[in-house]
Design a protein around this motif. Structure first.
Motif, PDB file in Angstrom:
ATOM      1  N   ILE A  63       0.833  -1.205   0.000  1.00 18.15           N
ATOM      2  CA  ILE A  63       0.000   0.000   0.000  1.00 18.15           C
ATOM      3  C   ILE A  63       0.867   1.254   0.000  1.00 18.15           C
ATOM      4  O   ILE A  63       0.591   2.236  -0.711  1.00 18.15           O
ATOM      5  N   GLU A  64       1.962   1.243   0.797  1.00 19.39           N
ATOM      6  CA  GLU A  64       2.863   2.405   0.848  1.00 19.39           C
ATOM      7  C   GLU A  64       3.522   2.659  -0.503  1.00 19.39           C
ATOM      8  O   GLU A  64       3.644   3.804  -0.954  1.00 19.39           O
ATOM      9  N   LEU A  65       3.943   1.574  -1.168  1.00 19.88           N
ATOM     10  CA  LEU A  65       4.678   1.724  -2.424  1.00 19.88           C
ATOM     11  C   LEU A  65       3.793   2.104  -3.601  1.00 19.88           C
ATOM     12  O   LEU A  65       4.150   2.962  -4.414  1.00 19.88           O
ATOM     13  N   VAL A 103      -5.468  -5.596  -2.761  1.00 13.77           N
ATOM     14  CA  VAL A 103      -4.969  -5.652  -1.381  1.00 13.77           C
ATOM     15  C   VAL A 103      -6.047  -5.154  -0.413  1.00 13.77           C
ATOM     16  O   VAL A 103      -6.306  -5.772   0.626  1.00 13.77           O
ATOM     17  N   LEU A 104      -6.673  -4.023  -0.735  1.00 14.59           N
ATOM     18  CA  LEU A 104      -7.719  -3.477   0.128  1.00 14.59           C
ATOM     19  C   LEU A 104      -8.909  -4.434   0.215  1.00 14.59           C
ATOM     20  O   LEU A 104      -9.502  -4.617   1.286  1.00 14.59           O
ATOM     21  N   LYS A 105      -9.269  -5.046  -0.916  1.00 10.41           N
ATOM     22  CA  LYS A 105     -10.396  -5.994  -0.905  1.00 10.41           C
ATOM     23  C   LYS A 105     -10.083  -7.219  -0.048  1.00 10.41           C
ATOM     24  O   LYS A 105     -10.958  -7.752   0.643  1.00 10.41           O
ATOM     25  N   LEU A 106      -8.825  -7.679  -0.096  1.00 10.22           N
ATOM     26  CA  LEU A 106      -8.433  -8.800   0.759  1.00 10.22           C
ATOM     27  C   LEU A 106      -8.578  -8.413   2.229  1.00 10.22           C
ATOM     28  O   LEU A 106      -9.127  -9.192   3.032  1.00 10.22           O
ATOM     29  N   MET A 145      -3.753   0.337   7.750  1.00 12.10           N
ATOM     30  CA  MET A 145      -3.888   0.296   6.293  1.00 12.10           C
ATOM     31  C   MET A 145      -4.773   1.440   5.805  1.00 12.10           C
ATOM     32  O   MET A 145      -4.470   2.093   4.795  1.00 12.10           O
ATOM     33  N   ILE A 146      -5.889   1.678   6.504  1.00 11.47           N
ATOM     34  CA  ILE A 146      -6.783   2.778   6.097  1.00 11.47           C
ATOM     35  C   ILE A 146      -6.060   4.105   6.182  1.00 11.47           C
ATOM     36  O   ILE A 146      -6.153   4.959   5.276  1.00 11.47           O
ATOM     37  N   THR A 147      -5.320   4.308   7.275  1.00 15.35           N
ATOM     38  CA  THR A 147      -4.606   5.582   7.472  1.00 15.35           C
ATOM     39  C   THR A 147      -3.510   5.755   6.429  1.00 15.35           C
ATOM     40  O   THR A 147      -3.348   6.839   5.843  1.00 15.35           O
ATOM     41  N   THR A 148      -2.740   4.683   6.197  1.00 17.81           N
ATOM     42  CA  THR A 148      -1.656   4.747   5.199  1.00 17.81           C
ATOM     43  C   THR A 148      -2.214   5.079   3.818  1.00 17.81           C
ATOM     44  O   THR A 148      -1.741   6.006   3.136  1.00 17.81           O
ATOM     45  N   TYR A 149      -3.230   4.338   3.411  1.00 15.35           N
ATOM     46  CA  TYR A 149      -3.802   4.553   2.084  1.00 15.35           C
ATOM     47  C   TYR A 149      -4.469   5.929   2.006  1.00 15.35           C
ATOM     48  O   TYR A 149      -4.265   6.676   1.041  1.00 15.35           O
ATOM     49  N   GLY A 150      -5.258   6.264   3.034  1.00 20.80           N
ATOM     50  CA  GLY A 150      -6.004   7.519   3.013  1.00 20.80           C
ATOM     51  C   GLY A 150      -5.109   8.733   2.917  1.00 20.80           C
ATOM     52  O   GLY A 150      -5.338   9.643   2.093  1.00 20.80           O
ATOM     53  N   ASN A 151      -4.085   8.778   3.770  1.00 23.13           N
ATOM     54  CA  ASN A 151      -3.190   9.945   3.767  1.00 23.13           C
ATOM     55  C   ASN A 151      -2.441  10.077   2.450  1.00 23.13           C
ATOM     56  O   ASN A 151      -2.184  11.191   1.973  1.00 23.13           O
ATOM     57  N   ARG A 152      -2.076   8.940   1.851  1.00 22.27           N
ATOM     58  CA  ARG A 152      -1.307   9.006   0.607  1.00 22.27           C
ATOM     59  C   ARG A 152      -2.205   9.318  -0.593  1.00 22.27           C
ATOM     60  O   ARG A 152      -1.802  10.058  -1.493  1.00 22.27           O
TER      61      ARG A 152
END
Length: 1005
Positions: A701-703, A714-717, A748-755
């Protein structure tokens, strides 16, 4: 008196206009006037005048019809004396006018039957005045032939009337009347009909005489109605009459133990013209279906012997069967032979060998003449299907001889269908293959028949298939083949593929042998080889019927030979391997989506989820608690995860390869997670993936947050892993895994959301794919984990853990980045957002109350817009969220007005202040909800009503103004009724939001 005469004359004119005129306007005006007449107070007296003085049959019909309506009405019924008078008047009228128009006589008899049925339990001086039906008709039976016909028709119509339920009267009343009629009168009527038939057959009736022909027909109808009576109240659908049992009462035993009753109908069949004999056969069908328990074994054998003798006599003299109606009823009679009697009983009948030979010859001849009465073939195939199915169970020592005759029936069916193809195409006839229901029905029957003496069936199919397939191949290779010749061979092959699928589908595992499986292999090989040939023609001119036959074949093949219960060592699989080189293996060269092909698009791997869901379900069948089996199954996925981890551990790696491996891996895992819906299996998967491999998903998610093809799987999993489907996420009381799983979700939500918020402006046509789809999955993920009931969210604030706050704050950031219009424009985003909001307002209202004013107003605005959404799920979620918010507000206001109330929390105080600053928002939603409930076709009225009471109690003054506005907007004649509705809405309502109080308001709505 002059007025009466004039009125009668006008009614007669109207009747003629109704029944004779071709002018639509005139007919409609006449119909309207006659409807008014039937509803007039003096209708009864005028009907009597019409019958006595009317000069046309139409006016007599009108009178009879009107009287039937009068005696049938449930409100304001006619008095008993009046109904008795009408009954007596009708009987006298029919007796003195035996030559009325047929439709008038019928209408008057219908009137008599209706009065009798509805008055069946009416008493006068302890006498059931409407039950003396046989006495009523005796005078008719002792008079002329015309009178006899009327008398018999009265009994026939009465039996039919009492047998039929009437929707305007309760079913319990109908059954009570029918049961009483059955016990008190029906057997006497049946006996009377049989005696009259015996008298008629004893006399040399002149059936060319219309009245004598009519009398015999009515007697047969009467007998049939008696036998067709619903004796125990089970016949709900007359269209499914076949293969049922006639529940003759025990009190009728004497009539059926006496062989003369059965003999009477067989004798009648041979002595009367074909126009009447179908009725005789219909009676025999019912007699043959008499319940088995009416007889003891010896009596049943004797009865069956007489029945089979009668059938044999018809088969030996088949001249009358050339009539389609006779043929159809006789086929029904043959089917009843096996539906009601066992093969072990049939083979003991004295003439069984001769009878089964005659039946086989009759069936073969019938199948060969496929164009004659095609709807009757069902009954013949039904007989042979039941006979063939009984072979393994028959214990009688007498030979059943089905091994001789069943292959003949099978051959006749197959060859006749193939021979029909050319004639149908040549003459442009209706193709039976167009009637999918009929074909499937016949194939289901043939599937059992064909498996009897299967070696002969298979040899025939192989021979015919090879001939047609070779001819078809030669025609395709030839340059001067006619379209007709190709169409004929395609039609023949279509039938053969259907039939091969059917006989394979008829395989019974406990009765099949290796030799039969090898035969199935021969047939399957041929169909698969044909498919290769037809696939080459698809680009030029495919044959739809042949393709449908292929699909039918594969459905049967899948049902029998594909599945975890099938032994792959079966002779069929060996034959497929020998002839076609097909092995029962799953490889990426056969399923391209399983490979890691650098040339393919990442989205091409979508099928992997479905594929692994299927594998997961198959694994679940025997998995139980076997962790070793699970680890073995997961070995390829373990290796893939280790490979991705190895790539991520180096600074330089092949990014494309890493993406493909990871995307394939997470799609596979999501399929397995979806399939594992039991606690034991899902906990194995959870322990396998957490904590070892969760960092890899976070790193991905970060990359690649900006690459939806990577982040979406990944998010669906993750959304699947946190979904507590079927209560599969149940951790032990000493396990911290629920909290740890939420931390990973929050991260995961925070990482994806902020990016994802750093992407900046995204083109409108790409906004969903690049941004909103991922946000929607995050909303679904958060909703699943918040409502999963495996995390106590109070511990986060208690121990200073910011995981919950981070997730909720990220949700707010993502939400504020979405325009209101987008929330409703994208259905999946709408559903995920509003379902999440429902959970937040239910369980985390303190968080909602703590938000900044502009955020609160955004959320309330989204609810207001969602109330009018077309999607019922969205609308329902909005109602529920609004109800939680309104309830929270009302409780806080109620608490603040109490003298000894505890100090209000800071966020609650601020939320109340925001609402007081912006009352128009709540008022707008009150107006919206009320208007939807009152003026629209509301599909979810219960959900809409839940927030209504709270909205009213929070805005009582506004509600009063709104109510007046709605009332005044109505037409003057409706204002009083609308005002009364509002009064009733609030009547008895208390100022609280207890469930009982809410339900009271909903009951009125």
């Amino acid at each position: 008196m002059a007025d009466h005469v004039q009125s009668l004359a006008q009614l007669e004119i109207l009747c003629k206009q109704l029944y004779e005129t071709t002018d639509t306007t005139t007919r409609l005006q006449a119909e309207k006037a006659l409807v008014e007449f039937t509803n007039s107070p003096d209708c009864l007296s005028k009907c009597q005048l019409l019958l006595e003085r009317g000069s046309s049959s139409y006016s007599q019909l009108l009178a009879a019809t009107c009287l039937s309506k009068l005696v049938s009405r449930t409100s304001n019924p006619l008095p008993l004396e009046q109904r008795i008078d009408i009954r007596n008047y009708v009987l006298n009228y029919l007796a003195t006018r035996p030559k009325l128009a047929a439709f008038v006589t019928q209408a008057l008899i219908q009137l008599y039957a209706r009065i009798t049925k509805l008055g069946w339990f009416d008493c006068q001086k302890e006498d059931y005045v409407f039950r003396n039906v046989i006495v009523d008709v005796t005078r008719f039976l002792q008079d002329s032939v015309e009178h006899c016909i009327i008398g018999v028709t009265i009994l026939s119509q009465l039996t039919n009337e009492i047998n039929q339920a009437d929707s305007s009267h309760p079913l319990t009343k109908h059954r009570k009347i029918a049961s009483s009629f059955r016990d008190s009168s029906l057997f006497d009527i049946f006996t009377l009909s049989c005696n009259l038939l015996k008298q008629a057959s004893g006399k040399n009736l002149n059936l060319n005489d219309e009245s004598q022909h009519g009398l015999l027909m009515q007697l047969l109808k009467l007998a049939h109605n008696c036998l067709n009576f619903d004796f125990i109240g089970t016949s709900t659908d007359e269209s499914s009459d076949d293969l049922c049992t006639v529940q003759i009462p025990t009190s009728w035993r004497s009539a059926f133990l006496d062989s003369s009753t059965l003999q009477l109908f067989f004798d009648l069949y041979h002595s009367i013209p074909p126009s009447l004999s179908p009725l005789v056969l219909s009676c025999l069908v019912q007699i043959a279906s008499v319940r088995r328990s009416l007889f003891n074994n010896a009596e049943r054998a004797k009865f069956l012997s007489h029945l089979v003798d009668g059938v044999k006599r018809i088969l030996e003299n088949p001249q009358s069967l050339s009539d389609p109606n006779n043929y159809h009823e006789f086929c029904r009679l043959l089917a009843r032979l096996k539906s009601n009697y066992q093969l072990g009983e049939l083979v003991k009948v004295e003439n069984y060998p001769e009878v089964i030979r005659l039946i086989a010859n009759f069936t073969v001849t019938s199948l060969q003449h496929w164009e004659f009465a095609p709807n009757s073939v069902h009954y013949l195939l039904s007989l042979w299907q039941r006979l063939a199915a009984s072979v393994p169970y028959v214990k009688a020592t007498e030979p059943h001889m089905l091994e001789t005759y069943t292959p003949e029936v099978t051959k006749a069916y197959i060859t006749s269908r193939l021979e029909s193809v050319h004639i149908i195409l040549r003459d442009g006839l209706e193709d039976p293959l167009d009637d999918a229901g009929l074909v499937q029905q016949q194939l289901d029957q043939l599937s059992t028949i064909g498996r009897c003496e299967y070696e002969k069936t298979c040899a025939l199919l192989v021979q015919l298939f090879d001939q047609s397939a070779q001819s078809y191949q030669e025609l395709l290779q030839s340059t001067n083949s006619s379209t007709m010749d190709i169409a004929v061979q395609e039609g023949r092959l279509t039938w053969l593929v259907y039939i091969i699928g059917a006989v394979i589908g008829g395989r019974v595992s406990f009765a099949s042998t290796d030799e039969q499986d090898a035969m199935d292999g021969e047939l399957v090989c041929r169909v698969l080889q044909l498919m290769n040939l037809t696939d080459l023609r698809l680009a030029q001119a495919g044959n739809e019927k042949l393709e449908l036959a292929m699909l039918s074949f594969f459905e049967q093949f899948r049902k029998i030979y594909i599945g975890d219960q099938v032994q792959k060592s079966s002779k069929l699989y060996r034959r497929l391997s020998e002839v076609l080189g097909l092995n029962d293996e799953t490889m990426s060269e056969h399923f391209s989506f399983l490979g890691v092909n650098n040339q393919a698009n990442l989205s091409d791997m979508r099928c992997r989820t479905t594929f692994y869901t299927a594998l997961g379900r198959l694994l679940m069948v025997d998995l139980g608690e076997d962790e070793d089996q699970f680890e073995q199954f997961m070995l390829p996925l373990t290796a893939a995860f280790e490979a991705v981890a190895q790539m991520f551990s180096t600074n330089t790696f092949n990014e494309q390869e890493a993406k493909r491996t990871l995307v394939g891996l997470v799609r596979d895992l999501r399929g397995i997670a979806f399939a594992f819906n039991a606690k034991t299996s899902f906990m194995m998967l959870f322990d396998w993936i957490y904590p070892t491999y969760m960092p890899i998903l976070q790193r991905a998610i970060e990359l690649w947050y900006h690459v939806p093809a990577c982040t979406t799987p990944v998010l669906k999993l993750m959304a699947e892993l946190v979904h507590n489907r079927s209560q599969r996420l149940q951790f032990d009381v000493s396990s911290p895994n629920g909290i740890l799983l939420f931390r990973e979700t929050s991260k995961m939500i925070t990482t994806y959301g902020n990016r994802i918020l750093t992407l900046g402006e995204v083109p409108k046509d790409q906004v969903y794919a690049l941004k909103l789809k991922g946000i929607s999955i995050c909303f679904s993920m958060l909703k699943a984990v918040l409502s999963g009931n495996y995390v106590n969210f109070g511990v986060f604030r208690l121990y200073g853990d910011d995981a919950l706050d981070n997730a909720l704050q990220t949700f707010i950031k993502l939400l504020l980045s979405i325009p209101h219009s987008d929330l409703l424009d994208y259905p999946k985003l709408s559903q995920s957002y509003y379902s999440l909001l429902e959970v937040l307002t239910q369980d985390h209202m303190n968080f909602i109350a703590s938000l900044e004013p502009h955020v609160v107003m955004y959320i309330l605005s989204s609810i207001s817009e969602g109330l009018t959404a077309l999607d019922t799920m969205v609308c329902t979620g909005c109602c529920s969220s609004l109800d939680h918010i309104v309830t929270y507000l009302f409780k806080q206001l109620s608490r603040s007005t109490k003298k000894r109330a505890a100090p209000m929390a800071q966020e609650s105080d601020r939320f109340l202040h925001i609402m007081q600053q912006h009352p128009e928002m709540i008022q707008q939603m009150l107006s919206t909800v009320l208007n939807i409930i009152i003026f629209e076709d509301c599909r979810n009225q219960w959900s809409m009503s839940r927030p209504l009471l709270g909205l009213i109690l929070l805005n009582e003054k506004y509600f009063a103004d709104l109510r007046n506005s709605i009332v005044n907007s109505q037409p003057p004649e409706k204002q009083q009724a609308m005002h009364l509705c509002f009064e009733n809405l609030m009547e008895g309502i208390e100022r609280n939001l207890l469930t009982k109080n809410r339900d009271r308001s909903f009951d009125f709505i």
